[in-house]
Design a protein around this motif. Structure first.
Motif, PDB file in Angstrom:
ATOM      1  N   ILE A 179       0.837  -1.199   0.000  1.00 22.66           N
ATOM      2  CA  ILE A 179       0.000   0.000   0.000  1.00 22.66           C
ATOM      3  C   ILE A 179       0.873   1.250   0.000  1.00 22.66           C
ATOM      4  O   ILE A 179       1.875   1.329   0.711  1.00 22.66           O
ATOM      5  CB  ILE A 179      -0.953   0.006   1.207  1.00 22.66           C
ATOM      6  N   TYR A 180       0.478   2.236  -0.781  1.00 23.41           N
ATOM      7  CA  TYR A 180       1.214   3.502  -0.890  1.00 23.41           C
ATOM      8  C   TYR A 180       1.315   4.154   0.488  1.00 23.41           C
ATOM      9  O   TYR A 180       0.331   4.231   1.220  1.00 23.41           O
ATOM     10  CB  TYR A 180       0.491   4.424  -1.866  1.00 23.41           C
ATOM     11  N   LYS A 181       2.488   4.664   0.833  1.00 20.14           N
ATOM     12  CA  LYS A 181       2.732   5.112   2.198  1.00 20.14           C
ATOM     13  C   LYS A 181       2.502   6.596   2.451  1.00 20.14           C
ATOM     14  O   LYS A 181       2.538   7.035   3.607  1.00 20.14           O
ATOM     15  CB  LYS A 181       4.168   4.757   2.601  1.00 20.14           C
ATOM     16  N   ARG A 182       2.281   7.370   1.435  1.00 16.04           N
ATOM     17  CA  ARG A 182       2.155   8.810   1.649  1.00 16.04           C
ATOM     18  C   ARG A 182       0.685   9.248   1.625  1.00 16.04           C
ATOM     19  O   ARG A 182      -0.216   8.476   1.885  1.00 16.04           O
ATOM     20  CB  ARG A 182       3.005   9.555   0.620  1.00 16.04           C
ATOM     21  N   TYR A 183       0.447  10.487   1.249  1.00 17.12           N
ATOM     22  CA  TYR A 183      -0.889  11.073   1.350  1.00 17.12           C
ATOM     23  C   TYR A 183      -1.915  10.376   0.461  1.00 17.12           C
ATOM     24  O   TYR A 183      -3.105  10.421   0.746  1.00 17.12           O
ATOM     25  CB  TYR A 183      -0.804  12.569   1.009  1.00 17.12           C
ATOM     26  N   GLY A 184      -1.479   9.709  -0.584  1.00 15.93           N
ATOM     27  CA  GLY A 184      -2.407   9.008  -1.474  1.00 15.93           C
ATOM     28  C   GLY A 184      -2.818   7.639  -0.990  1.00 15.93           C
ATOM     29  O   GLY A 184      -3.479   6.889  -1.709  1.00 15.93           O
ATOM     30  N   MET A 185      -2.476   7.307   0.242  1.00 20.15           N
ATOM     31  CA  MET A 185      -2.781   5.982   0.776  1.00 20.15           C
ATOM     32  C   MET A 185      -4.260   5.601   0.696  1.00 20.15           C
ATOM     33  O   MET A 185      -4.603   4.502   0.259  1.00 20.15           O
ATOM     34  CB  MET A 185      -2.277   5.897   2.226  1.00 20.15           C
ATOM     35  N   LEU A 220      -0.764  21.593  -4.857  1.00 14.69           N
ATOM     36  CA  LEU A 220      -0.083  21.652  -6.154  1.00 14.69           C
ATOM     37  C   LEU A 220       0.966  20.548  -6.291  1.00 14.69           C
ATOM     38  O   LEU A 220       1.366  20.195  -7.404  1.00 14.69           O
ATOM     39  CB  LEU A 220       0.561  23.022  -6.361  1.00 14.69           C
ATOM     40  N   GLU A 221       1.402  19.994  -5.154  1.00 20.18           N
ATOM     41  CA  GLU A 221       2.357  18.890  -5.185  1.00 20.18           C
ATOM     42  C   GLU A 221       1.652  17.539  -5.148  1.00 20.18           C
ATOM     43  O   GLU A 221       2.011  16.629  -5.887  1.00 20.18           O
ATOM     44  CB  GLU A 221       3.328  18.999  -3.998  1.00 20.18           C
ATOM     45  N   VAL A 222       0.654  17.411  -4.267  1.00 18.79           N
ATOM     46  CA  VAL A 222       0.057  16.089  -4.071  1.00 18.79           C
ATOM     47  C   VAL A 222      -0.929  15.702  -5.161  1.00 18.79           C
ATOM     48  O   VAL A 222      -1.051  14.512  -5.480  1.00 18.79           O
ATOM     49  CB  VAL A 222      -0.635  15.986  -2.687  1.00 18.79           C
ATOM     50  N   VAL A 223      -1.638  16.671  -5.752  1.00 18.06           N
ATOM     51  CA  VAL A 223      -2.621  16.319  -6.785  1.00 18.06           C
ATOM     52  C   VAL A 223      -1.978  15.622  -7.981  1.00 18.06           C
ATOM     53  O   VAL A 223      -2.463  14.565  -8.418  1.00 18.06           O
ATOM     54  CB  VAL A 223      -3.430  17.564  -7.230  1.00 18.06           C
ATOM     55  N   PRO A 224      -0.865  16.124  -8.555  1.00 21.46           N
ATOM     56  CA  PRO A 224      -0.224  15.401  -9.658  1.00 21.46           C
ATOM     57  C   PRO A 224       0.264  14.011  -9.247  1.00 21.46           C
ATOM     58  O   PRO A 224       0.128  13.045 -10.017  1.00 21.46           O
ATOM     59  CB  PRO A 224       0.947  16.305 -10.047  1.00 21.46           C
ATOM     60  N   LYS A 225       0.825  13.896  -8.036  1.00 23.08           N
ATOM     61  CA  LYS A 225       1.329  12.597  -7.570  1.00 23.08           C
ATOM     62  C   LYS A 225       0.204  11.588  -7.415  1.00 23.08           C
ATOM     63  O   LYS A 225       0.319  10.435  -7.835  1.00 23.08           O
ATOM     64  CB  LYS A 225       2.077  12.773  -6.239  1.00 23.08           C
ATOM     65  N   TRP A 228      -1.257  10.469 -10.798  1.00 20.26           N
ATOM     66  CA  TRP A 228      -0.425   9.439 -11.432  1.00 20.26           C
ATOM     67  C   TRP A 228      -0.623   8.086 -10.732  1.00 20.26           C
ATOM     68  O   TRP A 228      -0.722   7.036 -11.395  1.00 20.26           O
ATOM     69  CB  TRP A 228       1.040   9.850 -11.401  1.00 20.26           C
ATOM     70  N   LEU A 229      -0.707   8.109  -9.406  1.00 18.09           N
ATOM     71  CA  LEU A 229      -0.964   6.887  -8.646  1.00 18.09           C
ATOM     72  C   LEU A 229      -2.295   6.256  -9.070  1.00 18.09           C
ATOM     73  O   LEU A 229      -2.392   5.040  -9.258  1.00 18.09           O
ATOM     74  CB  LEU A 229      -0.991   7.214  -7.154  1.00 18.09           C
ATOM     75  N   LEU A 230      -3.310   7.097  -9.246  1.00 19.13           N
ATOM     76  CA  LEU A 230      -4.630   6.611  -9.634  1.00 19.13           C
ATOM     77  C   LEU A 230      -4.629   6.086 -11.069  1.00 19.13           C
ATOM     78  O   LEU A 230      -5.299   5.094 -11.373  1.00 19.13           O
ATOM     79  CB  LEU A 230      -5.663   7.725  -9.475  1.00 19.13           C
TER      80      LEU A 230
END
Length: 241
Positions: A179-185, A220-225, A228-230
């Motif tokens: 499972i992804y460990k950062r905010y996109g968890m 502005l940083e987390v939305v692109p990340k 891409w994860l999605l």
């Protein structure tokens, strides 16, 4: 214990010295174990948890030597809940933004066997537009739409809400280390839940803001990340990789 199910609460915490005690003390008495994961905080979070644990034997503190991100902290808590064979595991962040009055609504569908995972939804609450900072509301709404497409759970909104409950069966089936460990968890977790056809339910909850919390999220940083994860998760779900 609730409906003969042992209940655990995982509290991921990073530099939450201002609100960690308030968070822990707000957790309902029906909870059997409180697992606080101090994600390598540089402030006094860990010590405050230890002091609180002296008065509440339900509290267990796990400390990361290296910051792993909120997802990594939650996974650590999930693993401990599995070891303890907790029937239901709830996540309540250490910033006091999860209303304990919504706790029963969060766990009810899982304890009664009507869902494997519940997720709080702040976006549809009464005056949510005026209660949630507008940039957060809009960013969350965009990511929620993307998550619907990627996960296949079209009825689920507020993808970034961390107020959740999950069954022991689901935790044991998931590959927690993947499972992804950062905010996109939470977004990644929904995709992985769909891999196993688990039942996910949306639960309306009250948004809580302006209680002294300090957000480190930069949209502005987390939305692109996360986008891409999605994107990757969508194709993995289609081909069940």
């Amino acid at each position: 214990m609730y409906l003969e199910k042992m209940i655990a609460v995982v509290v991921p915490a990073y530099n939450e010295e201002k609100l960690i005690k308030k968070t822990i003390c707000s957790i309902p008495d029906l909870v059997d174990r409180i697992i606080v994961v101090n994600d390598a905080s540089s402030d006094n979070t860990g010590q405050l948890v230890k002091e609180t644990a002296e008065k509440d034997q339900r509290i267990e503190l796990i400390e990361h030597n290296v910051n792993q991100g909120v997802g990594g902290a939650i996974v650590t808590g999930y693993k401990r809940a599995c070891d303890l064979e907790m029937g239901i595991t709830v996540v309540m962040a250490g910033d006091a933004q999860m209303d304990p009055d919504d706790f029963l609504n969060i766990i009810e569908p899982v304890t009664t066997g009507n869902a494997d995972y519940t997720k709080g939804n702040r976006l549809f609450y009464g005056d949510a537009w005026n209660m949630i900072p507008h940039y957060r509301y809009l960013g969350n709404s965009f990511l929620s739409l993307m998550t619907k497409i990627a996960s296949g759970y079209w009825h689920i909104a507020d993808s970034q809400s961390g107020y959740t409950a999950i069954s022991l069966i689901a935790l044991r089936r998931l590959k927690l280390n993947k499972i992804y460990k950062r905010y996109g968890m939470p977004n990644d977790l929904l995709i992985k839940l769909n891999h196993h056809d688990f039942r996910v339910k949306d639960v309306h909850i009250r948004p809580v803001y302006n209680v002294g919390e300090k957000s480190g999220i930069k949209l502005l940083e987390v939305v692109p990340k996360i986008s891409w994860l999605l994107f990757k998760g969508f194709w993995q779900r289609l081909f069940k990789k």
